[in-house]
Motif scaffolding. Structure first.
Motif, PDB file in Angstrom:
ATOM      1  N   MET A 145     -21.360  -1.411  30.391  1.00  0.00           N
ATOM      2  CA  MET A 145     -21.302  -2.963  30.631  1.00  0.00           C
ATOM      3  C   MET A 145     -19.932  -3.228  30.938  1.00  0.00           C
ATOM      4  O   MET A 145     -19.593  -4.036  31.866  1.00  0.00           O
ATOM      5  N   THR A 199     -26.807  -7.546  41.790  1.00  0.00           N
ATOM      6  CA  THR A 199     -26.106  -8.594  42.524  1.00  0.00           C
ATOM      7  C   THR A 199     -24.624  -7.990  42.636  1.00  0.00           C
ATOM      8  O   THR A 199     -23.740  -8.803  43.126  1.00  0.00           O
ATOM      9  N   TYR A 200     -24.111  -6.839  42.300  1.00  0.00           N
ATOM     10  CA  TYR A 200     -22.853  -6.193  42.254  1.00  0.00           C
ATOM     11  C   TYR A 200     -22.126  -6.491  43.812  1.00  0.00           C
ATOM     12  O   TYR A 200     -21.132  -6.963  43.988  1.00  0.00           O
ATOM     13  N   SER A 241     -22.176 -11.541  39.428  1.00  0.00           N
ATOM     14  CA  SER A 241     -22.361 -10.177  38.691  1.00  0.00           C
ATOM     15  C   SER A 241     -21.246  -9.849  37.518  1.00  0.00           C
ATOM     16  O   SER A 241     -21.634  -9.389  36.738  1.00  0.00           O
ATOM     17  N   PHE A 242     -20.087 -10.598  37.869  1.00  0.00           N
ATOM     18  CA  PHE A 242     -18.832 -10.536  36.657  1.00  0.00           C
ATOM     19  C   PHE A 242     -19.523 -11.237  35.530  1.00  0.00           C
ATOM     20  O   PHE A 242     -19.332 -10.924  34.646  1.00  0.00           O
ATOM     21  N   PHE A 257     -18.258  -4.694  34.293  1.00  0.00           N
ATOM     22  CA  PHE A 257     -17.379  -5.798  34.122  1.00  0.00           C
ATOM     23  C   PHE A 257     -16.092  -5.709  34.962  1.00  0.00           C
ATOM     24  O   PHE A 257     -15.563  -6.343  35.653  1.00  0.00           O
ATOM     25  N   ALA A 283     -27.086  -7.806  36.893  1.00  0.00           N
ATOM     26  CA  ALA A 283     -25.541  -7.550  37.223  1.00  0.00           C
ATOM     27  C   ALA A 283     -25.373  -6.374  38.249  1.00  0.00           C
ATOM     28  O   ALA A 283     -24.880  -6.472  39.296  1.00  0.00           O
ATOM     29  N   TRP A 284     -26.278  -5.389  38.109  1.00  0.00           N
ATOM     30  CA  TRP A 284     -26.204  -4.091  38.866  1.00  0.00           C
ATOM     31  C   TRP A 284     -26.764  -4.659  40.341  1.00  0.00           C
ATOM     32  O   TRP A 284     -26.294  -4.239  41.470  1.00  0.00           O
ATOM     33  N   LEU A 294     -28.180  -6.612  32.344  1.00  0.00           N
ATOM     34  CA  LEU A 294     -27.101  -5.799  33.025  1.00  0.00           C
ATOM     35  C   LEU A 294     -27.643  -5.473  34.243  1.00  0.00           C
ATOM     36  O   LEU A 294     -27.246  -5.231  35.345  1.00  0.00           O
ATOM     37  N   LEU A 308     -22.495 -12.237  34.920  1.00  0.00           N
ATOM     38  CA  LEU A 308     -23.617 -11.509  34.173  1.00  0.00           C
ATOM     39  C   LEU A 308     -23.250 -10.239  33.306  1.00  0.00           C
ATOM     40  O   LEU A 308     -23.662 -10.007  32.330  1.00  0.00           O
ATOM     41  N   SER A 309     -22.205  -9.463  33.874  1.00  0.00           N
ATOM     42  CA  SER A 309     -21.867  -8.112  33.026  1.00  0.00           C
ATOM     43  C   SER A 309     -21.070  -8.617  31.826  1.00  0.00           C
ATOM     44  O   SER A 309     -21.233  -7.795  30.666  1.00  0.00           O
ATOM     45  N   ASN A 357     -16.199  -5.327  38.650  1.00  0.00           N
ATOM     46  CA  ASN A 357     -16.375  -6.670  39.446  1.00  0.00           C
ATOM     47  C   ASN A 357     -15.036  -7.567  39.405  1.00  0.00           C
ATOM     48  O   ASN A 357     -14.758  -7.890  40.434  1.00  0.00           O
TER      49      ASN A 357
END
Length: 128
Positions: free
Chosen positions: A111, A58-59, A66-67, A115, A55-56, A52, A69-70, A118
């Motif tokens: 999360m 790389t958002y 990021s999508f 998601f 993901a944050w 997570l 990863l989330s 993204n």
């Protein structure tokens, strides 16, 4: 997502057959959860945290990554629902998981929020 995650840290997370922990048990799960990775099972859900965080990070730069990863973080977090027991103390004693408290659900929701954030960003970028 980050705000919901931060709030989740202040809440109770899960119940075992003898108690439901205390407030701020979410923070304790994040801080000491890494120690249980070697035990496997329910402890593997802790890995959702670093995924997570990535993901944050790389958002804004790479919403597609990021999508992914989330989504992965969410799946890992939900895997906790499949665990029947967890190591509950320093002595290595296992306790049956009997329920899930607000902190767990907020953690998962954080999360889900990134998601969908993204997904929205990717859709908007396609329209442009």
């Amino acid at each position: 997502s980050m705000t919901i995650y931060a709030i989740s840290l202040s809440q109770k997370t899960y119940c075992t057959n003898d108690d439901c922990g205390g407030y701020w048990s979410g923070l304790m799960c994040v801080l000491v959860g890494i120690l249980g990775l070697g035990k496997g099972g329910a402890h593997l859900a802790w890995l959702a945290n670093p995924v997570l965080f990535l993901a944050w990070m790389t958002y804004g730069k790479n919403p597609k990554f990021s999508f992914i990863l989330s989504g992965l973080a969410g799946l890992i977090a939900v895997s906790f629902l499949l665990a029947g027991e967890i190591v509950a103390d320093e002595g290595g004693h296992y306790r049956q998981i009997t329920g899930y408290a607000l902190g767990y659900w907020l953690w998962v929701i954080s999360m889900v929020v990134i998601f969908y954030g993204n997904a929205w960003t990717i859709r908007i970028n396609r329209i442009k």
